[in-house]
Design a protein around this motif. Structure first.
Motif, PDB file in Angstrom:
ATOM      1  N   ASP A  55       0.823  -1.193   0.000  1.00 17.79           N
ATOM      2  CA  ASP A  55       0.000   0.000   0.000  1.00 17.79           C
ATOM      3  C   ASP A  55       0.863   1.250   0.000  1.00 17.79           C
ATOM      4  OD1 ASP A  55      -2.645   0.889  -0.041  1.00 17.79           O
ATOM      5  OD2 ASP A  55      -2.362   1.636   1.984  1.00 17.79           O
ATOM      6  N   LYS A 115     -13.314 -10.057   4.801  1.00 14.86           N
ATOM      7  CA  LYS A 115     -13.410  -8.634   5.063  1.00 14.86           C
ATOM      8  C   LYS A 115     -14.184  -8.314   6.323  1.00 14.86           C
ATOM      9  CE  LYS A 115     -11.451  -6.496   1.606  1.00 14.86           C
ATOM     10  NZ  LYS A 115     -10.416  -5.487   1.801  1.00 14.86           N
ATOM     11  N   PRO A 193     -16.628  -2.260  -1.793  1.00 14.06           N
ATOM     12  CA  PRO A 193     -15.273  -2.738  -1.616  1.00 14.06           C
ATOM     13  C   PRO A 193     -15.180  -4.085  -0.900  1.00 14.06           C
ATOM     14  CG  PRO A 193     -15.785  -1.240   0.145  1.00 14.06           C
ATOM     15  CD  PRO A 193     -17.038  -1.437  -0.647  1.00 14.06           C
ATOM     16  N   VAL A 194     -16.301  -4.760  -0.676  1.00  8.54           N
ATOM     17  CA  VAL A 194     -16.226  -5.948   0.173  1.00  8.54           C
ATOM     18  C   VAL A 194     -15.561  -7.107  -0.568  1.00  8.54           C
ATOM     19  CG1 VAL A 194     -18.443  -7.104  -0.298  1.00  8.54           C
ATOM     20  CG2 VAL A 194     -17.543  -7.074   2.013  1.00  8.54           C
ATOM     21  N   GLN A 199     -11.483  -4.662  -4.954  1.00 13.03           N
ATOM     22  CA  GLN A 199     -10.741  -3.625  -4.247  1.00 13.03           C
ATOM     23  C   GLN A 199      -9.280  -3.609  -4.689  1.00 13.03           C
ATOM     24  OE1 GLN A 199     -10.357  -3.910   0.003  1.00 13.03           O
ATOM     25  NE2 GLN A 199     -10.662  -1.724   0.245  1.00 13.03           N
ATOM     26  N   TRP A 200      -8.709  -4.790  -4.868  1.00 10.26           N
ATOM     27  CA  TRP A 200      -7.297  -4.841  -5.247  1.00 10.26           C
ATOM     28  C   TRP A 200      -7.100  -4.351  -6.662  1.00 10.26           C
ATOM     29  CZ3 TRP A 200      -3.885  -9.159  -2.869  1.00 10.26           C
ATOM     30  CH2 TRP A 200      -4.063  -9.172  -1.496  1.00 10.26           C
ATOM     31  N   ASP A 203      -8.134  -0.347  -6.446  1.00 10.11           N
ATOM     32  CA  ASP A 203      -7.320   0.523  -5.607  1.00 10.11           C
ATOM     33  C   ASP A 203      -5.826   0.343  -5.838  1.00 10.11           C
ATOM     34  OD1 ASP A 203      -9.460   1.696  -4.531  1.00 10.11           O
ATOM     35  OD2 ASP A 203      -9.524   0.507  -2.710  1.00 10.11           O
ATOM     36  N   TRP A 204      -5.419  -0.870  -6.203  1.00 11.75           N
ATOM     37  CA  TRP A 204      -3.997  -1.106  -6.423  1.00 11.75           C
ATOM     38  C   TRP A 204      -3.650  -1.298  -7.898  1.00 11.75           C
ATOM     39  CZ3 TRP A 204      -2.903  -4.915  -1.836  1.00 11.75           C
ATOM     40  CH2 TRP A 204      -2.634  -4.156  -0.686  1.00 11.75           C
TER      41      TRP A 204
ATOM     42  N   HIS B  41     -13.126  -0.568   4.546  1.00 15.37           N
ATOM     43  CA  HIS B  41     -12.637  -1.943   4.381  1.00 15.37           C
ATOM     44  C   HIS B  41     -11.104  -2.008   4.322  1.00 15.37           C
ATOM     45  CE1 HIS B  41     -16.844  -2.360   3.506  1.00 15.37           C
ATOM     46  NE2 HIS B  41     -16.742  -3.674   3.434  1.00 15.37           N
ATOM     47  N   LEU B  43      -9.328  -3.204   6.956  1.00 18.56           N
ATOM     48  CA  LEU B  43      -8.922  -4.413   7.679  1.00 18.56           C
ATOM     49  C   LEU B  43      -9.477  -5.652   7.010  1.00 18.56           C
ATOM     50  CD1 LEU B  43      -9.736  -3.176  11.282  1.00 18.56           C
ATOM     51  CD2 LEU B  43      -7.565  -3.044  10.109  1.00 18.56           C
ATOM     52  N   ARG B  44      -8.764  -6.741   7.172  1.00 17.02           N
ATOM     53  CA  ARG B  44      -9.281  -8.033   6.741  1.00 17.02           C
ATOM     54  C   ARG B  44      -8.633  -9.090   7.625  1.00 17.02           C
ATOM     55  NH1 ARG B  44      -7.656 -10.940   1.765  1.00 17.02           N
ATOM     56  NH2 ARG B  44      -7.683 -12.558   3.321  1.00 17.02           N
ATOM     57  N   CYS B  45      -9.177 -10.312   7.568  1.00 13.03           N
ATOM     58  CA  CYS B  45      -8.561 -11.346   8.383  1.00 13.03           C
ATOM     59  C   CYS B  45      -7.845 -12.352   7.490  1.00 13.03           C
ATOM     60  CB  CYS B  45      -9.590 -12.036   9.275  1.00 13.03           C
ATOM     61  SG  CYS B  45     -10.992 -12.739   8.426  1.00 13.03           S
ATOM     62  N   THR B  65      -4.816  -4.145   5.403  1.00 13.03           N
ATOM     63  CA  THR B  65      -4.354  -4.324   4.027  1.00 13.03           C
ATOM     64  C   THR B  65      -4.219  -3.003   3.287  1.00 13.03           C
ATOM     65  OG1 THR B  65      -5.867  -6.171   4.131  1.00 13.03           O
ATOM     66  CG2 THR B  65      -4.642  -5.922   2.138  1.00 13.03           C
ATOM     67  N   PHE B  66      -5.094  -2.062   3.569  1.00  8.46           N
ATOM     68  CA  PHE B  66      -5.082  -0.796   2.848  1.00  8.46           C
ATOM     69  C   PHE B  66      -4.937   0.383   3.806  1.00  8.46           C
ATOM     70  CE2 PHE B  66      -6.983  -3.347  -0.455  1.00  8.46           C
ATOM     71  CZ  PHE B  66      -6.541  -2.763  -1.609  1.00  8.46           C
ATOM     72  N   PRO B  67      -3.773   0.554   4.446  1.00  6.37           N
ATOM     73  CA  PRO B  67      -3.652   1.678   5.377  1.00  6.37           C
ATOM     74  C   PRO B  67      -3.899   3.038   4.712  1.00  6.37           C
ATOM     75  CG  PRO B  67      -1.772   0.220   5.551  1.00  6.37           C
ATOM     76  CD  PRO B  67      -2.545  -0.224   4.361  1.00  6.37           C
ATOM     77  N   SER B  68      -3.622   3.135   3.425  1.00  7.17           N
ATOM     78  CA  SER B  68      -3.784   4.437   2.780  1.00  7.17           C
ATOM     79  C   SER B  68      -5.243   4.850   2.670  1.00  7.17           C
ATOM     80  CB  SER B  68      -3.156   4.422   1.389  1.00  7.17           C
ATOM     81  OG  SER B  68      -3.888   3.592   0.536  1.00  7.17           O
TER      82      SER B  68
END
Lengths: 285, 105
Positions: A55, A115, A193-194, A199-200, A203-204, B41, B43-45, B65-68
């Motif tokens: 990130d 999530k 985003p769930v 999301q990946w 966002d990435w 979203h 955080l994730r496990c 996972t996404f601190p930004s």
């Protein structure tokens, strides 16, 4: 046409190719073991502390990690586990193919569990439709299925109803595979985003994890009445409401071709074009 | 109007650092309140490697996972059921980001 269709589908859509549904699970077993072990490492590497660093890489905090991104992310996901956006009609075609080759299981969504934790593994959250690889894993190796997941076998009609119901709720569908000879695993019903993949990708920008579909939406602004339902339906931020025109305006480069906007449009202003026939978009995956 | 050259300078930015105290954490599947409280979203496990070099004994642990995308709303810290010192902490560290500066002729 991206390399998935040339490698996995012999030039046709890989997710409708029967070969990808009928692989023998026991033949795949050694490979799956490798996948499991590697995937665990990938999981620990990517979703552990390094994911936070990734990130930061996106935010250019650590340029040294770029090499890691090149090597592991694009290739890794393309090789192990990825998917492509499909329309509802294609999802139903997939159901037809899968019905003759292994059948279906309905299970709680993995992404929602990742999530949101244990609250979202109940029977009311059965969003995933396991096909082919997942069905054979359920029948042959039930110990590999996570014990929290509530799984039930369904018929083809029930599966189609299930997919259509979720589509009406506003979720878009993705076909997913596991393995380097592709082995169909799930028909997902996703939202941002769930869903981890969305999301990946969004966002990435990892293209290896989720590819755009074979269709692109085209909005006819003359017919559009400006109700804004397509804006609500789009998970990919490809349609906006324009205050100048009082109508919806789209960005075709962002479109993934899930056809949800076409389904909700009351005046039929949106139609789906084939991506192959649009010169500027045919290499956009 | 034209630009003569481009400089790359660094600018400081507050970047969230989300830390977990795994000894105090109840596990992401059993509790998972911080996951459910997170609106963007972040955080994730995930499951750590069973026989790997990990000090974590839990089966499912929360990770960021996404601190930004974190906005620093602190909801995850508020909902943590652990009394006293919480199992999750959000701190902001000043980090240097490259920033492109265009100079005019």
């Amino acid at each position: 046409m991206c390399e998935w269709c040339t490698e996995h589908g012999k030039g046709k859509k890989w997710y409708l190719s029967v070969e990808n549904y009928v692989r023998n699970f026991s033949e795949m077993d050694d490979w799956l073991k490798e996948w499991n072990s590697n995937y665990r490492q990938v999981q620990a590497k990517l979703w552990g502390p390094v994911s936070a660093e990734m990130d930061m890489l996106k935010n250019r905090l650590s340029p040294r990690l770029e090499k890691l991104a090149d090597n592991d992310w694009e290739e890794g996901f393309s090789r192990y586990h990825s998917g492509q956006t499909v329309t509802l009609d294609e999802a139903k075609e997939m159901c037809d193919v899968a019905d003759e080759n292994g059948g279906f299981v309905k299970l709680a969504c993995t992404c929602r569990k990742y999530k949101r934790g244990g609250k979202y593994v109940g029977p009311e959250n059965t969003y995933c439709l396991g096909i082919s690889a997942y069905t054979s894993m359920y029948h042959e190796h039930p110990e590999r299925i996570w014990k929290e997941h509530k799984i039930e076998t369904v018929s083809a009609e029930e599966a189609k109803e299930h997919v259509e119901k979720l589509s009406d709720e506003g979720l878009c569908h993705n076909a997913s595979y596991v393995g380097s000879p592709a082995y169909m695993s799930k028909l997902c019903s996703c939202e941002y985003p769930v869903c981890v993949w969305l999301q990946w990708r969004l966002d990435w920008g990892i293209t290896g994890i989720l590819r755009k579909g074979h269709y692109v939406a085209e909005l006819d602004m003359d017919t559009c009445n400006g109700c804004g339902r397509c804006v609500e339906a789009c998970h990919f931020k490809a349609i906006n409401m324009s205050p100048t025109y009082g109508k919806a305006i789209q960005k075709q480069q962002e479109c993934f071709g899930c056809a949800q906007c076409m389904r909700v449009c009351p005046v039929e202003a949106i139609r789906m074009l084939e991506r192959e026939k649009i010169p500027t978009l045919k290499e956009e995956w | 109007m034209s630009f003569t050259h481009m400089e790359i300078k660094t600018a400081t930015k507050e970047f969230p650092y989300i830390g977990f105290n795994m000894d105090a954490c109840l596990g992401a599947l059993d509790c998972g309140k911080c996951l459910q409280a997170c609106v963007p979203h972040v955080l994730r496990c995930y499951t750590p490697i069973p026989e790997g070099k990990t000090t974590v004994s839990k089966e499912w642990i929360p990770v960021a996972t996404f601190p930004s995308l974190c906005t620093g709303c602190m909801r995850c810290v508020e909902v943590c059921p652990k009394k006293g010192e919480k199992a999750i902490t959000v701190t902001f560290i000043s980090t240097r980001l490259p920033k492109k500066i265009f100079k005019r002729k």
